[in-house]
Motif scaffolding. Structure first.
Motif, short mmCIF file in Angstrom:
data_model
loop_
_atom_site.label_atom_id
_atom_site.label_comp_id
_atom_site.label_asym_id
_atom_site.label_seq_id
_atom_site.Cartn_x
_atom_site.Cartn_y
_atom_site.Cartn_z
N HIS A 91 31.68 -10.84 -8.79
CA HIS A 91 30.72 -11.39 -7.84
C HIS A 91 29.29 -11.23 -8.36
O HIS A 91 28.50 -12.18 -8.33
CB HIS A 91 30.88 -10.70 -6.49
CG HIS A 91 30.15 -11.36 -5.38
ND1 HIS A 91 28.84 -11.10 -5.12
CD2 HIS A 91 30.54 -12.30 -4.48
CE1 HIS A 91 28.45 -11.83 -4.08
NE2 HIS A 91 29.46 -12.56 -3.69
N LEU A 92 28.96 -10.05 -8.84
CA LEU A 92 27.62 -9.78 -9.34
C LEU A 92 27.26 -10.69 -10.51
O LEU A 92 26.19 -11.30 -10.53
CB LEU A 92 27.50 -8.31 -9.76
CG LEU A 92 26.16 -7.90 -10.38
CD1 LEU A 92 25.04 -8.03 -9.38
CD2 LEU A 92 26.26 -6.48 -10.89
N LEU A 93 28.16 -10.81 -11.47
CA LEU A 93 27.88 -11.62 -12.65
C LEU A 93 27.77 -13.11 -12.32
O LEU A 93 26.86 -13.79 -12.78
CB LEU A 93 28.95 -11.40 -13.72
CG LEU A 93 28.97 -10.01 -14.35
CD1 LEU A 93 30.15 -9.88 -15.32
CD2 LEU A 93 27.66 -9.72 -15.06
N LEU A 94 28.70 -13.60 -11.52
CA LEU A 94 28.71 -15.04 -11.24
C LEU A 94 27.60 -15.46 -10.27
O LEU A 94 26.90 -16.44 -10.52
CB LEU A 94 30.08 -15.46 -10.70
CG LEU A 94 31.21 -15.39 -11.73
CD1 LEU A 94 32.55 -15.65 -11.08
CD2 LEU A 94 30.96 -16.36 -12.87
N VAL A 95 27.42 -14.73 -9.19
CA VAL A 95 26.37 -15.09 -8.23
C VAL A 95 25.00 -14.86 -8.86
O VAL A 95 24.07 -15.65 -8.67
CB VAL A 95 26.52 -14.31 -6.91
CG1 VAL A 95 25.30 -14.48 -6.02
CG2 VAL A 95 27.76 -14.76 -6.18
N GLY A 116 13.54 -19.74 -2.14
CA GLY A 116 13.44 -20.96 -2.93
C GLY A 116 14.42 -21.01 -4.09
O GLY A 116 14.12 -20.53 -5.17
N GLY A 117 15.57 -21.55 -3.85
CA GLY A 117 16.50 -21.86 -4.94
C GLY A 117 17.43 -20.75 -5.36
O GLY A 117 18.16 -20.20 -4.54
N ARG A 118 17.40 -20.44 -6.64
CA ARG A 118 18.38 -19.53 -7.25
C ARG A 118 18.27 -18.10 -6.74
O ARG A 118 17.21 -17.63 -6.38
CB ARG A 118 18.22 -19.55 -8.75
CG ARG A 118 18.52 -20.90 -9.37
CD ARG A 118 18.46 -20.81 -10.84
NE ARG A 118 19.51 -19.89 -11.27
CZ ARG A 118 20.47 -20.21 -12.11
NH1 ARG A 118 20.53 -21.40 -12.61
NH2 ARG A 118 21.37 -19.33 -12.46
N VAL A 119 19.40 -17.42 -6.80
CA VAL A 119 19.46 -16.02 -6.42
C VAL A 119 18.94 -15.17 -7.57
O VAL A 119 19.35 -15.35 -8.72
CB VAL A 119 20.91 -15.62 -6.08
CG1 VAL A 119 21.01 -14.15 -5.77
CG2 VAL A 119 21.43 -16.44 -4.92
N LEU A 120 18.04 -14.26 -7.28
CA LEU A 120 17.50 -13.36 -8.29
C LEU A 120 18.50 -12.24 -8.56
O LEU A 120 19.32 -11.91 -7.68
CB LEU A 120 16.17 -12.79 -7.83
CG LEU A 120 15.07 -13.82 -7.53
CD1 LEU A 120 13.86 -13.14 -6.92
CD2 LEU A 120 14.71 -14.57 -8.80
N PRO A 121 18.46 -11.63 -9.75
CA PRO A 121 19.41 -10.55 -10.06
C PRO A 121 19.40 -9.40 -9.06
O PRO A 121 20.46 -8.88 -8.71
CB PRO A 121 18.97 -10.08 -11.45
CG PRO A 121 18.33 -11.28 -12.06
CD PRO A 121 17.64 -11.98 -10.92
N LEU A 122 18.23 -9.00 -8.58
CA LEU A 122 18.17 -7.91 -7.60
C LEU A 122 18.80 -8.32 -6.28
O LEU A 122 19.46 -7.52 -5.62
CB LEU A 122 16.71 -7.47 -7.40
CG LEU A 122 16.50 -6.18 -6.62
CD1 LEU A 122 17.26 -5.03 -7.28
CD2 LEU A 122 15.03 -5.86 -6.53
N GLN A 123 18.61 -9.58 -5.89
CA GLN A 123 19.25 -10.09 -4.68
C GLN A 123 20.77 -10.09 -4.84
O GLN A 123 21.50 -9.72 -3.92
CB GLN A 123 18.78 -11.51 -4.37
CG GLN A 123 17.37 -11.62 -3.86
CD GLN A 123 16.96 -13.05 -3.68
OE1 GLN A 123 17.10 -13.87 -4.58
NE2 GLN A 123 16.45 -13.37 -2.50
N VAL A 151 19.87 -8.89 4.24
CA VAL A 151 19.10 -7.89 3.50
C VAL A 151 18.49 -8.47 2.22
O VAL A 151 17.29 -8.32 1.99
CB VAL A 151 19.96 -6.63 3.22
CG1 VAL A 151 19.26 -5.69 2.27
CG2 VAL A 151 20.28 -5.91 4.53
N PRO A 152 19.26 -9.15 1.37
CA PRO A 152 18.65 -9.72 0.15
C PRO A 152 17.97 -11.07 0.37
O PRO A 152 17.48 -11.67 -0.57
CB PRO A 152 19.82 -9.85 -0.80
CG PRO A 152 21.00 -10.05 0.07
CD PRO A 152 20.73 -9.23 1.30
N ASN A 153 17.98 -11.57 1.62
CA ASN A 153 17.33 -12.84 1.96
C ASN A 153 18.00 -14.02 1.27
O ASN A 153 17.35 -14.85 0.63
CB ASN A 153 15.83 -12.78 1.63
CG ASN A 153 15.01 -13.65 2.54
OD1 ASN A 153 15.45 -13.97 3.65
ND2 ASN A 153 13.84 -14.04 2.10
#
Length: 160
Positions: A91-95, A116-123, A151-153
């Motif tokens: 999940h972490l790697l793919l998302v 705005g758009g892509r999920v950041l690594p911390l999210q 929580v990660p928005n």
């Protein structure tokens, strides 16, 4: 005054009396009511998670010799955590890189950042940790977002 609609509204669910015509999941987030970009429903997300869990179980079987679900002998508690660990890493790697897991892709879903758009690594990391805890994933708000999304928005939307 109590009327007939008050008496039987529990049959239609808790939102039967509170939803108005202009309300839908994701409205407050600026998302459309249906189609691509709309908030994904619980059922389609559940199917995506089941697909991802099955893939994680197969990977854990191949790499760590963890018994498959419903097999004899069954997996021990520690072996079940191996499957959870594989699920979390997947999940972490793919998302975190492409924005969806294999289950999400099959079901036409994508995880997006509300910023705005892509999920950041911390999210992606925060979302994965909370998803692995399970309880935050089953507590959600009016927009259909679980605590692991709030929580990660982030939000899971339909791509088709």
């Amino acid at each position: 005054m109590v009327d007939r609609r008050d008496f039987s509204s529990w049959l239609e669910g808790p939102r039967a009396r509170t939803n108005t015509d202009g309300q839908w999941r994701g409205r407050d987030l600026g998302l459309p009511p249906s189609g691509p970009g709309s908030v994904a429903g619980f059922g389609i997300r559940l199917v995506g998670v089941v697909v991802d869990w099955a893939i994680a179980a197969l990977i854990a079987r191949g790499l760590f010799a963890v018994p498959l679900p419903f097999s004899q002998p069954s997996a021990t508690g520690g072996q079940n955590f191996v499957v959870l660990g594989v699920f979390a890493v997947m999940h972490l790697l793919l998302v975190g890189t492409v924005g969806f897991t294999i289950g999400h892709r099959i079901m036409g879903l994508q995880v997006r950042s509300l910023g705005g758009g892509r999920v950041l690594p911390l999210q992606a990391l925060a979302r994965t940790v909370l998803l692995a805890l399970f309880l935050p994933a089953v507590v959600w708000d009016r927009d259909g977002r679980g605590l692991h999304d709030k929580v990660p928005n982030t939000v899971i939307v339909r791509t088709r």
